[in-house]
Design a protein around this motif. Structure first.
Motif, PDB file in Angstrom:
ATOM      1  N   GLU A  19      -8.282  -0.752  90.356  1.00 54.57           N
ATOM      2  CA  GLU A  19      -9.241  -1.278  91.321  1.00 54.57           C
ATOM      3  C   GLU A  19      -9.929  -0.098  91.977  1.00 54.57           C
ATOM      4  N   ALA A  45      -4.845 -12.588  83.964  1.00 56.39           N
ATOM      5  CA  ALA A  45      -4.992 -11.659  82.837  1.00 56.39           C
ATOM      6  C   ALA A  45      -5.672 -12.355  81.650  1.00 56.39           C
ATOM      7  N   ARG A  93      -7.770 -14.757  81.848  1.00 55.34           N
ATOM      8  CA  ARG A  93      -9.189 -14.911  82.198  1.00 55.34           C
ATOM      9  C   ARG A  93      -9.933 -13.592  81.980  1.00 55.34           C
ATOM     10  N   VAL A  94      -9.331 -12.498  82.403  1.00 60.72           N
ATOM     11  CA  VAL A  94      -9.976 -11.188  82.217  1.00 60.72           C
ATOM     12  C   VAL A  94     -10.148 -10.889  80.729  1.00 60.72           C
ATOM     13  N   THR A 105      -1.902  -9.307  92.512  1.00 65.47           N
ATOM     14  CA  THR A 105      -0.475  -9.222  92.172  1.00 65.47           C
ATOM     15  C   THR A 105       0.213  -8.158  93.013  1.00 65.47           C
ATOM     16  N   SER A 160      -1.274  -8.447  84.533  1.00 68.12           N
ATOM     17  CA  SER A 160      -2.007  -9.278  85.483  1.00 68.12           C
ATOM     18  C   SER A 160      -3.505  -9.036  85.324  1.00 68.12           C
ATOM     19  N   SER A 217      -3.226  -6.119  89.174  1.00 66.30           N
ATOM     20  CA  SER A 217      -4.392  -6.477  89.994  1.00 66.30           C
ATOM     21  C   SER A 217      -4.056  -6.294  91.462  1.00 66.30           C
ATOM     22  N   ALA A 218      -5.084  -6.207  92.283  1.00 63.10           N
ATOM     23  CA  ALA A 218      -4.876  -6.115  93.733  1.00 63.10           C
ATOM     24  C   ALA A 218      -4.146  -7.355  94.233  1.00 63.10           C
TER      25      ALA A 218
END
Ligand SMILES: Cc1cc2nc3c(=O)[nH]c(=O)nc-3n(C[C@H](O)[C@H](O)[C@H](O)COP(=O)(O)O)c2cc1C
Length: 188
Positions: A123, A38, A40-41, A90, A8, A87-88
């Motif tokens: 995070e 993911a 995009r990151v 997800t 993610s 990710s926070a």
């Protein structure tokens, strides 16, 4: 062994790359789901990794929008799932059973079937909602890990830091990563 791997949109896609490579080397059949976050990151971080660098190590690749994929059903047997990085966003979905795409659906299935679920969050700092979500997934049966390597093995490179996290993640499934230096063993 058959594992679902969710990637993610947390920073640190190289963690996913290292884990997928190690799982393939260990002969594990991986089912990979890469979220749009993911992707995009991956393009934003500029680390040179593309979705193809992840999919090449997977036995099967599922689109995150494909809620009819095999791993969306508990009747499809797997030995567990890991989400790396998680990710926070997800994490929040998994904590609340919000299964609007395949990645959180597969995590929900993993929990309901009481199979091992490992979430590797990335995070900082962690606000109260995220801390509550971490506790919720822990209490639901997941193993919470952070993408934070130890330093007892005196790492000399980023690769050695990634290797440490990869080895500790695979440890959760009883898998060994060659070259991992354990505390208390030779040389440590
Ligand atoms: C370059 C970049 C880095 C990000 N890093 C993080 C991060 O480290 N941790 C996190 O929780 N979210 C991070 N985000 C935000 C998530 O990608 C965003 O909340 C996304 O909607 C998550 O969707 P997903 O969980 O479906 O992948 C980042 C976003 C971008 C663009």
């Amino acid at each position: 062994m058959r594992l679902v791997v969710g990637v993610s949109g947390g920073s640190g896609i190289p963690y996913a790359h290292g884990v997928l490579r190690a799982l393939q080397a260990a002969g594990v059949e991986t089912h990979l789901i890469v979220s749009s976050g993911a992707k995009r990151v991956m393009s934003a971080e500029g680390g040179g990794l593309s979705p193809a660098d992840l999919t090449r190590y997977a036995a099967q690749v599922h689109e995150d929008r494909d809620l009819a994929a095999s791993v969306a059903s508990g009747s499809y047997r797997t030995d567990g799932m890991l989400i790396i990085p998680c990710s926070a966003g997800t994490l929040a979905k998994v904590a609340h059973g919000f299964a609007d795409t395949l990645l959180p659906r597969a995590a929900h299935v993993t929990l309901k079937e009481r199979r091992p679920l490992v979430v590797v969050v990335r995070e900082d700092p962690l606000p109260r909602p995220t801390l509550q979500n971490l506790l919720a997934v822990h209490d639901a049966g997941a193993t919470v890990m952070t993408a934070s390597p130890g330093f007892y093995h005196a790492p000399q490179s980023v690769e050695e830091l990634l290797h440490f996290v990869t080895a500790r993640v695979l440890d959760q499934f009883g898998l060994d990563v060659p070259g991992f230096q354990r505390w208390g063993e030779d040389g440590a």
